[in-house]
Design a protein around this motif. Structure first.
Motif, short mmCIF file in Angstrom:
data_model
loop_
_atom_site.label_atom_id
_atom_site.label_comp_id
_atom_site.label_asym_id
_atom_site.label_seq_id
_atom_site.Cartn_x
_atom_site.Cartn_y
_atom_site.Cartn_z
N ILE A 173 1.98 -7.45 -8.38
CA ILE A 173 3.65 -7.47 -8.23
C ILE A 173 3.83 -6.41 -7.36
N SER A 174 4.54 -6.65 -6.14
CA SER A 174 4.95 -5.71 -4.96
C SER A 174 6.45 -6.17 -4.81
N SER A 175 7.23 -5.14 -5.11
CA SER A 175 8.59 -5.29 -5.16
C SER A 175 9.41 -4.12 -4.24
N PHE A 176 10.54 -4.42 -3.64
CA PHE A 176 11.15 -3.46 -3.00
C PHE A 176 12.67 -3.55 -2.95
N THR A 177 13.41 -2.72 -3.76
CA THR A 177 14.91 -2.81 -3.95
C THR A 177 15.67 -1.61 -3.57
N GLY A 178 17.11 -2.03 -2.99
CA GLY A 178 17.77 -0.97 -2.30
C GLY A 178 19.23 -1.30 -2.58
N ASP A 179 19.91 -0.53 -2.81
CA ASP A 179 21.51 -0.57 -2.81
C ASP A 179 22.34 0.64 -2.11
N ILE A 180 23.49 0.19 -1.64
CA ILE A 180 24.30 1.17 -1.04
C ILE A 180 25.80 1.10 -1.93
N THR A 181 26.18 2.02 -2.36
CA THR A 181 27.68 2.01 -3.01
C THR A 181 28.55 2.93 -2.20
N VAL A 182 29.71 2.59 -2.34
CA VAL A 182 30.78 3.37 -1.98
C VAL A 182 32.20 3.15 -2.93
N ASP A 183 32.45 4.31 -3.66
CA ASP A 183 33.41 4.12 -4.53
C ASP A 183 34.47 5.33 -4.43
#
Length: 871
Positions: free
Chosen positions: A380-390
């Motif tokens: 398995i090869s996985s790349f995850t990302g997120d950006i949050t503004v609150d």
């Protein structure tokens, strides 16, 4: 059904009896000053006249100076004491009967002598329960997870999910900041226990400040308080071992404060540690879902290779892996309460599985038994990302989170039975999600708007080196390849207006949900026949809801009624239906020690694209599946009653719950199994009902005086459904039992003892025919000895038994280790693992019509040396 009704009746009677005892006599009062000003946070303690030095109960006055003390049959007279810093203490002798008091306290002008204050292990103030880490941490604890797992009232599952009083926590804060969202194992597994002063449980925590006074929550969150204003350090570790050659390495830089937080890491290992769960969402299993939580469609992989069931023991005994993973998590608090957060994670892992599987298919005519040797490897090869503004203030709540994920999963397997089958399954997945929330006050109320957008694309391949024969409509098909592509687009939009009317909140909701799925598959046959699905699926839902929240004294009642108009179109079939979904949640705080929760809901769901394809799809080398039914509606009925009991001074946290579920659907699964174990499944247009009842209990007790903690948990599950096996209608029953005990003792100087044990039993019946009964026992003992200040010796032993009708298997795992912390706090460790060289572990699983026992090949005896330090 009779057993289910008896269980429900018995449980309701027990709960009512306990309630009748609890709703007894009380002393109610108000504490004031000479100027009739309320005295908040005053400690009120109770003692008996015969033994006035021993506190038997206590409470704390609220912001209005009011308090309630439940009375118990102590003696005819009791001593009630009132104390608060800067006030003169006061004691009164009272009859042990219901009464109302007004207590006046005088201001104290005396100079305090120097005193030594010993912090209480657990303190509760309003809805915040504060655990003093120093009271629970022992010398063997390194990460804060080691401490949290032992705290009374708290459980940490094998996957790392934290639960308080049996319910998963909603948020994981560090100094009030939510850096990691659901991936809190990154902090829980790496943050040093010595850096944390308190672990706070935030009961009834409303994460949106704008809703604090308008909409209290029934959920719980956790907050870690740092010992110092900030912590900045880098954890480094490296290690190697034999045999075979193993590696283990990590670097974890972190900086935490009240304004800025950063945790990053890179880890690599081939020593059997499952480190990828640190970057997985631990809050995904949330249990009861209210109308406030719209489901996000998560497509499942359709094809796979035949697996071996993994053992329920430490991964270092069986997980043959090579893993590299990393993460970067940064949160910055800007001006005016605006926060920006970025989370990135990566994983690259290979895994090997070897073992044997014995599968018995219990068919109406004669059982079919297969014995196979299985050799699998996964990547398995996985790349995850997120950006949050609150932004989260009393005037506005605003949050936007954009996430992406790309992953590749490959499985290669070989199955040896009478013939040899080589199989390969591949999945390429790309996902993009955006979640937006806005909540702000309007005239005498609050306006909330949420919008979720999801796009997903899956590409699957299943390849068999040699064709496998399947029977379909009296035709023999030689199948060896499968191509599948899925695309999904989901939109969720909802607007809610909340108005306050005295003790009532009225919530009016309007919303629109839309799901569009495209499923294409190609299944060629050696007989010049091919099956091709081209399914275009849409589900549009317009809905309106009316919710009522009632708050008074110790009552919280939440009721919502959702009316939806659903339009589901798959080309060959169009369905339009109205659905009505009522939900009810009731919380009653009987007193400071007891609380009852009750939930009930009726929800509806409809078939999705992966349940509506007409022509066959090859799920694995043994299973050919198809659905030739119209769009199916499923009605889910859920109900839960929970009784929570806690006595903080005594270190007691108890819980009892009963959960009932009923799933009524318009189809029944039909399975046709050949004498070689080849399965053809399809859905039949016939009503079916699946029911289940589960009883859970948990007893937690801290013996502070003896440095001992004790946790006992139990679960009993009974479930029934109907299946069609080789054209015969059969009723299936599952009856499962689980009991567990865990205890820690550190009362002997220089020693720490940890012991836990678990017993499980699994029974299955089909058409009054009893299948095999599986039982297993797991016993684990850890002993840590500290002969010198910076030296430790560890010994652990695990004894496991598995028993079936014709199988009895025992395993004994023994590990020895030692560590020494030298100059510059460099820690050197050595461990000898699986000293008796256990080679295989047996587990079992059951499904609708078969049971399988799995013999899993274990890691061999090995030795491992490691070095770790802080920069």
């Amino acid at each position: 059904m009779r057993d289910i009704r008896l269980s429900i009746t018995f449980t309701v009677v027990i709960v009512l009896l306990q309630c009748s005892v609890l709703l007894g006599q009380t002393i109610e009062g108000t504490i004031i000053t000479g100027n009739r000003i309320a005295v908040a946070d005053c400690t009120i303690t109770v003692a008996t006249k015969s033994n006035p030095t021993i506190i038997i109960d206590y409470t704390i006055s609220n912001s209005e100076g009011k308090f309630i003390l439940p009375l118990k049959k102590y003696e005819d007279s009791i001593i009630v004491a009132f104390s608060k810093l800067s006030f003169k203490s006061k004691k009164v002798q009272l009859d042990n009967t219901s009464q109302q008091l007004t207590i006046s306290l005088e201001k104290s002008t005396e100079q305090l002598e120097e005193v030594l204050i010993e912090t209480a292990p657990v303190v509760q103030k309003n809805d915040t329960l504060s655990y003093n880490v120093g009271s629970f941490r022992n010398k063997a604890d390194e990460a804060i997870r080691d401490v949290i797992a032992r705290l009374p009232g708290i459980d940490v599952t094998a996957s790392g999910q934290i639960r308080y009083q049996g319910e998963p926590i909603e948020n994981f804060y560090i100094e009030g900041l939510n850096l990691l969202d659901g991936r809190y194992n990154i902090a829980n597994n790496n943050l040093p226990a010595t850096a944390i002063s308190k672990v706070e449980i935030l009961e009834n925590h409303q994460s949106k400040r704008v809703l604090d006074s308008l909409q209290p929550s029934s959920r719980t969150s956790i907050n870690l308080k740092l010992k110092n204003a900030s912590i900045a350090t880098t954890l480094v570790g490296t290690g190697a071992g034999l045999s075979p050659f193993m590696r283990d390495g990590k670097i974890v830089p972190l900086y935490l404060s009240k304004k800025n937080q950063f945790i990053g890491f890179y880890k690599t290992n081939s020593s059997g540690k499952d480190i990828k769960n640190e970057i997985e969402d631990a809050t995904s299993a949330q249990g009861f879902v209210t109308s406030e939580q719209e489901a996000i469609y998560r497509p499942e992989q359709l094809t796979s290779i035949i697996p071996i069931t993994t053992p329920s023991i430490a991964t270092t005994n069986w997980f043959v892996n090579s893993t590299n993973t990393g993460a970067l998590n940064y949160l910055k608090s800007l001006n005016k309460n605006l926060k920006v957060k970025t989370n990135l994670s990566y994983i690259n892992e290979t895994e090997q599985q070897q073992g044997t599987k014995k599968t018995t298919f219990f068919l109406p005519q004669n059982p079919v038994t297969l014995e196979e040797n299985i050799d699998n490897d996964y990547h398995i090869s996985s790349f995850t990302g997120d950006i949050t503004v609150d932004k989260n203030t009393q005037a506005i709540f605003f949050k936007n989170k954009t996430s992406f994920n790309t992953q590749q999963k490959t499985g290669n397997g070989t199955v040896y039975n009478d013939s040899l089958v080589q199989q390969r399954a591949r999945l390429a997945r790309n996902t993009l999600v955006n979640k937006f929330e806005l909540t702000r006050p309007i005239h005498k109320g609050v306006l909330s708007f949420t919008s979720n957008v999801l796009y997903n694309n899956d590409d699957e391949r299943l390849t068999l080196q040699e064709p496998v024969l399947f029977a379909l409509n009296d035709e023999s098909l030689a199948l060896s390849k499968q191509y599948i592509q899925q695309q999904n687009l989901q939109l969720n939009n909802k607007t809610t207006v909340t108005k306050r009317l005295k003790n009532l909140n009225l919530e009016t909701t309007l919303g629109y949900n839309y799901l569009s799925s495209k499923l294409e598959s190609l299944l060629p046959s050696k007989a010049n026949t091919s099956f091709s699905n081209e399914l275009h699926f849409t589900n549009a839902q317009q809905f309106a809801g009316l919710g009522i929240r009632y708050y008074r004294s110790n009552w919280i009642i939440y009721s919502t009624n959702k009316l939806s108009y659903n339009t589901i179109d798959i080309g060959r079939d169009l369905t339009r239906k109205f659905t009505f979904e009522p939900q009810l949640l009731i919380t009653k705080t009987l007193n400071k020690n007891y609380k009852i929760n009750a939930t009930a809901s009726i929800t509806n769901s409809f078939s999705n694209a992966r349940e509506l394809y007409d022509l066959p799809i090859l799920l694995n080398f043994r299973t050919l599946s198809r659905y030739n039914t119209p769009i199916i509606q499923t009605r889910n009925t859920l109900g839960t009653i929970t009784l929570n009991h806690k006595k903080i001074l005594s270190g007691v946290f108890n819980r009892f719950s009963i959960h009932y579920s009923k799933k009524a659907l318009d189809r029944t699964l039909s399975s046709l199994t050949s004498d070689t174990g080849i399965i053809t499944t399809q859905a039949i247009d016939r009503p079916n009902v699946a029911q289940a009842i589960t009883l859970n209990t948990a007893l937690h007790k801290e013996f502070y005086k003896y440095d001992t903690s004790l946790k006992i948990t139990g679960s009993k599950n009974y479930a029934t459904t109907t299946v069609i096996l080789n054209n015969a209608l059969s009723k299936m029953q599952n009856n499962n039992l689980s009991l567990a005990l865990a205890t820690t003792y550190s009362g002997i100087e220089k020693f720490v003892f940890n012991y836990d044990t678990r017993y499980t039993q699994q029974k299955t019946r089909i058409a009054q025919q009893a299948l095999e009964t599986f039982t297993s026992q797991n016993h684990h003992l850890d002993i840590t000895y500290f002969p010198l200040e910076k030296t430790s010796i560890e010994a652990s032993a695990s004894y496991n038994t598995f028993k079936a009708t014709q199988t009895l298997n025992n395993n004994l795992f023994v590990n020895l280790g030692a560590s020494y912390t030298g100059t510059k706090n460099i820690k050197y460790s050595i461990s000898f693992n699986n000293l008796f060289n256990e080679e295989a572990f047996v587990t079992a699983t059951s499904s609708t019509f078969f049971v399988a026992s799995n013999t899993y090949k274990l890691r061999p005896r090995n030795v491992f040396f490691s070095v770790s330090f802080k920069l």
